[in-house]
Structure formats: structure tokens, C-alpha cells
Design an enzyme around this catalytic site. Sequence first.
Site: not given
Length: 570
Positions: A54-55, A93, A147, A343-344
Site C-alpha cells: 500500500d502506497d 487506493c 479497499h 496500488d500506487h
Amino acid sequence: MRAAPPCRCPASWPWLLGVCCAEILLASGTAGAGPRGPVPPPRDGMNVLFIVADDLRPTLGCYGDSLVKSPNIDQLASRSIVFQNAYAQQAVCAPSRVSFLTGRRPDTTRLYDFHSYWRVHAGNYSTIPQYFKENGYTTMSVGKVFHPGISSNHSDDYPYSWSMPPFHPSAEKYENSKTCKGKDGELHANLVCPVDVAEVPLGTLPDMQSTKEARRLLNIMKTKNRKFFLAVGYHKPHIPLRYPKEFLKLYPLENITLAPDPRVPEELPAVAYNPWTDIRQREDVQALNVSFPYGPIPEEFQRQIRQSYFAAVSYLDTQVGLLLNALDDVGLSNNTIVMFTADHGWSLGEHGEWAKYSNFDVATRVPLTFYVPGKTSSFARPGERVFPYLDPFTHVSDSVAAGKTKKMVELISLFSTLAELAGLWVPPVCPEPSFHVALCTQGPSIVQHFNSNEEEDDYDTDYDHDYDIEADHEEPIAFSQYPRPADTPQWDSDKPELKDIKIMGYSMRTVDYRYTVWVGFNPSNFSADLQDVHAGELYMVGSDPNEDHNIYNSSLHGNLVKKFLRFLRH
């Protein structure tokens, strides 16, 4: 019966899984037992271990970061194909996860915020795990894969996508609680939050619980001899930057620099700027009394944020290492595909920005690796461990990726790629429109790039201002987009609700440039007005890799407009 091999974890880390270190190894008879010989994939396809962070931007050793210690992910990369230019379709997300899990762009899922379920509001699209489930796999979700909330129907899309109810760690509910000890000795809900794990509620952290559960499921799948698709979603390095405090030792503050471009570029359109409202809500950032929208954050605290982000990445690496080690423990490393991504990304002060919520590389570019036994690396020999656990405090990473490619790829290609790797029928390319089509993808398989290498992909990107922007090269393109409520930064600019979206920033990234156009958007019918251009950005990344110098208003780029329009219309 064989005796269990000695514990491979540091004796000082009894908290790694919230249990004693000895439990990291399985019961004798299976612990350390590798396959008796090279094991080819089963006739009916390989298992899949789908790992998503995540992130996580590509601040990893395998992506050339010399500061961050990530030996276990680097080891995975050394046995994998590594995509150096992989991009998310929206840097937030829920929209990103729904996009790559369905293989559809946000304009097709019609999810730009957190407040709708695609099966109801867009189309009843199949997902990657649903497709594997329908093809005989036991599909399981651990941690943050979809999410949670409305965007996955408050169920992580169960039972469509999963064979059993998804697992969420019980410690997750404390993530945003006051568990961060401040200088005053009191507990706060801070952004920077190194903790003593023994003192936090439940004596563990969410990602530790997820690793433990994933290892348990691998044991069950091995015992029952089931073909599986196991998705494991780790929470870190998502904020709050909450991780075991020991990891700070890896990153002395005096070694932490500011971002190379910590100031807001003069040519940056106001609509493109994200004012990082989520971190402003954390108590330690509130105490700084930073002005809205541009700040800046004091330099000393900028270094602390970067330090804690890197520490959280190393903590994540240990969890990935323990999970991969479990594949060896149960003898499944020779017949399990392992995909690792995020996710990014996340801005760490570049352009004066923090968090995600933009179209810049630091927000949209992600790590992406595929380990395919017998394809990206040879099958393990008898007794050989493919993924021995590596201690980031002592291990000096010297891993080299099995293969690297600079091809531009998108996360919406995960669906077709994993289907092809598993030997399943690859879903067709979506028609336009595709709201009525349950099974199709908007991202082609990228398996064809597995055999390419850096030399073959090494484009000449050292351009000067005489570069022919008008040239109509058919180079690979990665598209991203981000919504805004207004032309100037607002308190909801980072996460506008659908009804408040007035502008959509569509961005295309090639090996040569990033081109972004911010156009009017009607949320009532999900339509972009391509004639209503609010602002534009053009960065020549060969000479401007950090995307600091916007030459949109000083260059001719008619051909880029044609490409941009061709994409949006098709």
C-alpha cells in the site's frame, strides 16, 4: 521424523509474527523440507501468490535505491522479471485496486472516489480472483487487497471473488488510534509513529497478523493439495507510518536528505497540485501549523517523514520475506507464481507534495515483479531454498534481478498476464463500450516482455529542446488520471467525492515524456469535455526526470493532442 532446522530469525525479534520466532518454522517433518527434485508445474496450472503493498513507490534496492534496505524483495526480484516502468491508473487506493483487479480503467469502473461498488454503478465485471476461482482455484484474501468499504460492497467482493471470507487483521482497528508515543510521553495519532510492538494494543501490528494468517493458509493448501490463488495485501508503508521502532536504526536521521526538488515548481498548474490534506490531519503535522495549501513543512520534519517511510518499507520487506520463506517451508516455491506490486506510489516532498493524489511519477509509478518457476529462474534443486529469509539489519543485498525491462506497462494488464502465466484462457480485449461485458480486460498481457532486457529497451532519452515532439512514434504508453473539484487547491482536492468532481486530469507517460491535460468533467454522466481544457503539463523526462519543468506553454505538441484524443475516444 526429521528435527526442525534451527531458527533463521534474529533472536532479538520475537515479535515478527506476534509469536515466538520458533513458530516461523513449521512443525518438524515439513520445516525446511524442500522438494525432492526439480518439480515442474502441475499439469493444470501453477498456484498464484499475489502480493500487493500500500502506497509503495519503487524505493527498493532492486530498483536502484542505494539507501533503502529491502533484501527480501530484492531476492524475489533476483528470481523475477522486473518491470521498471509500471504505472497505476489512478493514484488513490480504492480506484486503483478496483481498476487492476477488474482489468478496467477508472472511466470504465466509474470509481474515482471510495463511494460506489462497480458491480452496481458501472457493470458486473469479473475480477482476477473470481476468474481463477471459476477455473478451479481456491481463492483467498488476506489483509488489504480490495479497499474495504462501499467500493467492495463491505465484503471485499465476497463471495464473487473469494472461496472463503477474507481475513482482516484484528489490529487494523488501532491503525489510526492514539498509539504513537510523543516527546511529551503521551500517546498521539501521529503521522510519524515508530512503536514498541510489545506496548501497542494486542501486542502486534496488522501486517504481522496478515503474514501469520497467510502462512497458515499455505500450510492448509499444501496439506489438502489444493491449487490456490492467495492474495496478500500489506498495509505499509501507508500512513500512519507506524512500524516497530527498531527499524529507525537502519536510517540515521543525519543520512536522510530532502527530496531533490522540494519546492513547488513555478510552471506547475494549480489544478495539478495535491495539498496533502490527509497528513495535515495527523497530530504531529497539525502541531506544525503549516499554511494551506502549499506549506512548506519544516525541513527537519520533512527528513523525519522520509526516514519513517524508508523504515516502514524495510519493515514491509521483513513481512514479505517471512511470507516467501513459507513457500519454501511447505515445498511450493517450484510451482507457485509470485507477483509483487503496489496500488500506487507516494510523494516524499517532491514538488512540495506529500502523499499520492497526483499524476506525477512519484505517485503513479509502482514496483512490479513476476517470479515464474522455470521461466524467470530455474527450478530449485533438492533441498535448495529459493527464498531464505534475509535479515535487513545484517544482510548486505547483492541481488541482481533475473531480468529487467523498461517497457511501459500498466496495472490493468495484471489480469490477462496472470491468466496467461497460469495457462488459463486469456480474457478478450474489451470492446467499446464494455459496461455490458462481464469478462474482458482493457490491459493486454505483458508476458511477451518477459524475455526483453535493459539493452533492448534502452531508448535514447537524452533529449534537448530540439526534440521533435511532433514525431508520431508508436511507443508504449501508460495512462493515469486524477479528478479535482476546482482549478485551485481545495480541502477536498485530494479525495473529491464524485458529485464534486469538475475537472479530470488525463496523463500519458512514455519513455520520453509525460503529457497531462486537465479538462472539464461532468460527474452526472461521467463525461469529459475535451474542448474544455483548464491546464496542461509536458515534461521531457530524458532531460527532466523529476518532472520539474513544465514546457506545455512553450512547445508545439499538436501530435500529442492527437494521441491523447485518440486514447480518450477509444
